[in-house]
Design a protein around this motif. Structure first.
Motif, PDB file in Angstrom:
ATOM      1  N   THR A  24      94.387   8.075 -42.892  1.00 58.44           N
ATOM      2  CA  THR A  24      93.704   6.998 -43.613  1.00 58.44           C
ATOM      3  C   THR A  24      92.707   7.560 -44.618  1.00 58.44           C
ATOM      4  O   THR A  24      92.640   7.106 -45.773  1.00 58.44           O
ATOM      5  CB  THR A  24      92.998   6.071 -42.620  1.00 58.44           C
ATOM      6  N   LEU A  25      91.935   8.542 -44.192  1.00 57.24           N
ATOM      7  CA  LEU A  25      90.985   9.182 -45.112  1.00 57.24           C
ATOM      8  C   LEU A  25      91.711   9.830 -46.288  1.00 57.24           C
ATOM      9  O   LEU A  25      91.308   9.689 -47.452  1.00 57.24           O
ATOM     10  CB  LEU A  25      90.157  10.223 -44.368  1.00 57.24           C
ATOM     11  N   VAL A  26      92.791  10.537 -45.985  1.00 58.57           N
ATOM     12  CA  VAL A  26      93.575  11.189 -47.034  1.00 58.57           C
ATOM     13  C   VAL A  26      94.132  10.150 -48.002  1.00 58.57           C
ATOM     14  O   VAL A  26      94.108  10.340 -49.228  1.00 58.57           O
ATOM     15  CB  VAL A  26      94.717  12.014 -46.418  1.00 58.57           C
ATOM     16  N   ALA A  27      94.617   9.034 -47.469  1.00 59.38           N
ATOM     17  CA  ALA A  27      95.212   7.992 -48.306  1.00 59.38           C
ATOM     18  C   ALA A  27      94.195   7.391 -49.271  1.00 59.38           C
ATOM     19  O   ALA A  27      94.499   7.163 -50.447  1.00 59.38           O
ATOM     20  CB  ALA A  27      95.807   6.899 -47.419  1.00 59.38           C
ATOM     21  N   LEU A 136      85.011  19.617 -43.248  1.00 68.45           N
ATOM     22  CA  LEU A 136      84.215  18.493 -42.759  1.00 68.45           C
ATOM     23  C   LEU A 136      84.391  18.284 -41.259  1.00 68.45           C
ATOM     24  O   LEU A 136      83.417  18.039 -40.525  1.00 68.45           O
ATOM     25  CB  LEU A 136      84.599  17.219 -43.522  1.00 68.45           C
ATOM     26  N   PHE A 137      85.639  18.385 -40.777  1.00 67.55           N
ATOM     27  CA  PHE A 137      85.922  18.126 -39.365  1.00 67.55           C
ATOM     28  C   PHE A 137      86.282  19.393 -38.583  1.00 67.55           C
ATOM     29  O   PHE A 137      86.711  19.301 -37.441  1.00 67.55           O
ATOM     30  CB  PHE A 137      87.064  17.102 -39.243  1.00 67.55           C
ATOM     31  N   LYS A 138      86.136  20.564 -39.238  1.00 67.17           N
ATOM     32  CA  LYS A 138      86.430  21.848 -38.580  1.00 67.17           C
ATOM     33  C   LYS A 138      87.828  21.835 -37.950  1.00 67.17           C
ATOM     34  O   LYS A 138      88.008  22.088 -36.754  1.00 67.17           O
ATOM     35  CB  LYS A 138      85.364  22.174 -37.529  1.00 67.17           C
ATOM     36  N   LEU A 139      88.822  21.530 -38.776  1.00 66.93           N
ATOM     37  CA  LEU A 139      90.202  21.419 -38.297  1.00 66.93           C
ATOM     38  C   LEU A 139      90.792  22.787 -37.998  1.00 66.93           C
ATOM     39  O   LEU A 139      90.503  23.771 -38.692  1.00 66.93           O
ATOM     40  CB  LEU A 139      91.054  20.705 -39.348  1.00 66.93           C
ATOM     41  N   ASN A 140      91.646  22.847 -36.976  1.00 66.51           N
ATOM     42  CA  ASN A 140      92.369  24.081 -36.696  1.00 66.51           C
ATOM     43  C   ASN A 140      93.570  24.195 -37.624  1.00 66.51           C
ATOM     44  O   ASN A 140      93.830  23.309 -38.454  1.00 66.51           O
ATOM     45  CB  ASN A 140      92.793  24.151 -35.223  1.00 66.51           C
ATOM     46  N   ALA A 141      94.334  25.289 -37.505  1.00 69.03           N
ATOM     47  CA  ALA A 141      95.441  25.546 -38.428  1.00 69.03           C
ATOM     48  C   ALA A 141      96.493  24.443 -38.381  1.00 69.03           C
ATOM     49  O   ALA A 141      97.021  24.022 -39.419  1.00 69.03           O
ATOM     50  CB  ALA A 141      96.070  26.899 -38.119  1.00 69.03           C
ATOM     51  N   ALA A 142      96.816  23.968 -37.171  1.00 68.95           N
ATOM     52  CA  ALA A 142      97.845  22.928 -37.039  1.00 68.95           C
ATOM     53  C   ALA A 142      97.399  21.624 -37.686  1.00 68.95           C
ATOM     54  O   ALA A 142      98.170  20.961 -38.392  1.00 68.95           O
ATOM     55  CB  ALA A 142      98.177  22.709 -35.568  1.00 68.95           C
ATOM     56  N   ASP A 143      96.155  21.247 -37.445  1.00 69.37           N
ATOM     57  CA  ASP A 143      95.649  20.004 -38.041  1.00 69.37           C
ATOM     58  C   ASP A 143      95.514  20.145 -39.553  1.00 69.37           C
ATOM     59  O   ASP A 143      95.686  19.172 -40.296  1.00 69.37           O
ATOM     60  CB  ASP A 143      94.299  19.643 -37.428  1.00 69.37           C
TER      61      ASP A 143
END
Length: 414
Positions: A24-27, A136-143
């Motif tokens: 949703t944020l990306v969209a 912003l959300f400290k995403l890992n590689a998969a995310d």
């Protein structure tokens, strides 16, 4: 067993919630960026058409864009290929600088008359904006892979108004012979919402009139096979020629800004002295004509030459809309030879040349159904698959990998 099932349900719920929230944020980001870009593109096109003399400024515009990328944007110059590489091998978050750089440079290219598209810009903006969520959300590689693919889906869907094609494009374009279905949920969600965001901003997409799609006959299916092979070879020629010119320019002109300066000077001179205005910019009016009445049989070749010259010399934009032009006008030209309604073959060519050049037959088929109606699905699917098979393994995206060769027979174990 019950405890395991409960934990699995909780994990599934968390995954769905996270995927939907990020998508949703990306969209919102990508859909809004595409809307801004499309409005700017309309302004640039109308301004150039009202002031034809602007085409003489193409070499200077090319030099300035080349200089800005050389000084401040070398790390984002790879564009779509950078995004594909980062999905395959995540290394470094794509800088936000990519979005404004490609937006401004593409609008400048169109303002002064380069023959480039718009998909590359929307995809790069979508990917770059999406990747900012990594910090912003400290995403890992998969995310991170997930949000990058969602950004590609959202950009593609919102710039063309084709959410299903946009969702599948991001899954299909990464590697020939393999789709990354683990990102299916966020890609579908991001594509659908980004398209809606664009519409909420007031974006209006071009409508193409195909008319009544004929019933399936043996000859029409055979004609789709024949035309599909021509479309695939055309897509292959386009991709190989664009890469070859780019390589040649880089080999002989070391200073990058001089490449679009030289290319722009040649394009401007030929357009102004030869009155080839129909082959510059997006060319949407000519595409609409291809569905309405027979055109000159050389229109596809004219667009191909000007687009190869523009992209090969370093102008920014995209390949896809020019490929739509090439495909629609080539289909229009082939229609009387194959005894097929020209509007039908223009519509099929519209997506099939793209399918071969980008190695994305499924996304291209869905695009045909979204743009022209579900009735065209069988014809488009057949032509897109044949185009894909005939186009080889080198497409417009050099970072695209080959997971399985197109002509590999299935193994005994499978």
């Amino acid at each position: 067993m019950h405890l395991f099932s409960r934990h699995a349900s909780i994990d599934l719920f968390k995954y769905v919630l996270k995927a939907l929230a990020l998508a949703t944020l990306v969209a919102v980001l990508a859909g809004s960026a595409s809307a801004l870009f499309l409005f700017a593109l309309d302004w640039a096109t109308l301004t150039r058409e009202a002031n034809r003399w602007l085409i003489w400024g193409l070499p200077v515009a090319g030099f300035l864009v080349g200089w800005v990328y050389l000084k401040f944007g070398q790390h984002v110059e790879a564009g779509n290929n950078l995004l594909i590489d980062e999905i395959h091998d995540p290394k470094k978050v794509v800088t936000l600088r990519m979005a404004p750089f490609v937006l401004v440079s593409t609008v400048v290219s169109h303002l002064f008359g380069a023959s480039v598209g718009r998909e590359g810009t929307a995809v790069q903006m979508g990917g770059a904006l999406a990747d900012q969520l990594t910090h912003l959300f400290k995403l890992n590689a998969a995310d991170r892979r997930m949000v990058l693919m969602a950004g590609i889906s959202a950009g593609f869907a919102s710039v063309f108004g084709t959410p299903l094609a946009g969702a599948v494009f991001a899954l299909e374009v990464l590697a020939i012979g393999r789709m990354r279905l683990e990102a299916l949920l966020p890609c579908v969600m991001a594509a659908v919402l980004a398209d809606q965001v664009g519409l909420l901003w007031g974006v209006q997409h071009t409508q193409y009139e195909v008319g009544l799609v004929p019933q399936i006959t043996a000859w029409l299916l055979a004609a789709m096979v024949l035309a599909g092979a021509v479309f695939g070879l055309t897509g292959k020629l386009f991709a190989n020629s664009t890469h070859a010119l780019s390589d040649l320019m880089k080999k002989h002109i070391a200073y990058a800004p001089l490449r679009p300066l030289l290319g722009g000077a040649v394009i401007a001179a030929v357009v102004m002295w030869g009155s080839f205005d129909r082959y510059i910019g997006l060319g949407i009016p000519v595409m609409v004509e291809a569905f309405a009445h027979p055109l000159a049989p050389t229109d596809f070749l004219g667009k191909m030459v000007f687009t190869i010259a523009s992209l090969g010399s370093g102008f920014k934009g995209g390949e896809v809309t020019p490929l739509f032009f090439i495909g629609a006008t080539l289909g229009n030209a082939l229609a009387p030879l194959l005894d097929v309604p020209f509007a039908l073959l223009a519509a099929v060519g519209f997506v099939a040349v793209f399918a071969g050049a980008a190695n994305t037959p499924i996304a291209s088929t869905l695009m045909a159904m979204e743009l022209f109606g579900a009735e065209i699905g069988v014809f488009a699917a057949l032509a897109c698959v044949i185009s894909y098979v005939c186009s080889g393994h080198n497409g417009i995206y050099r970072a695209q990998r080959v997971a399985h060769r197109k002509t590999d027979a299935p193994s005994q174990s499978s």
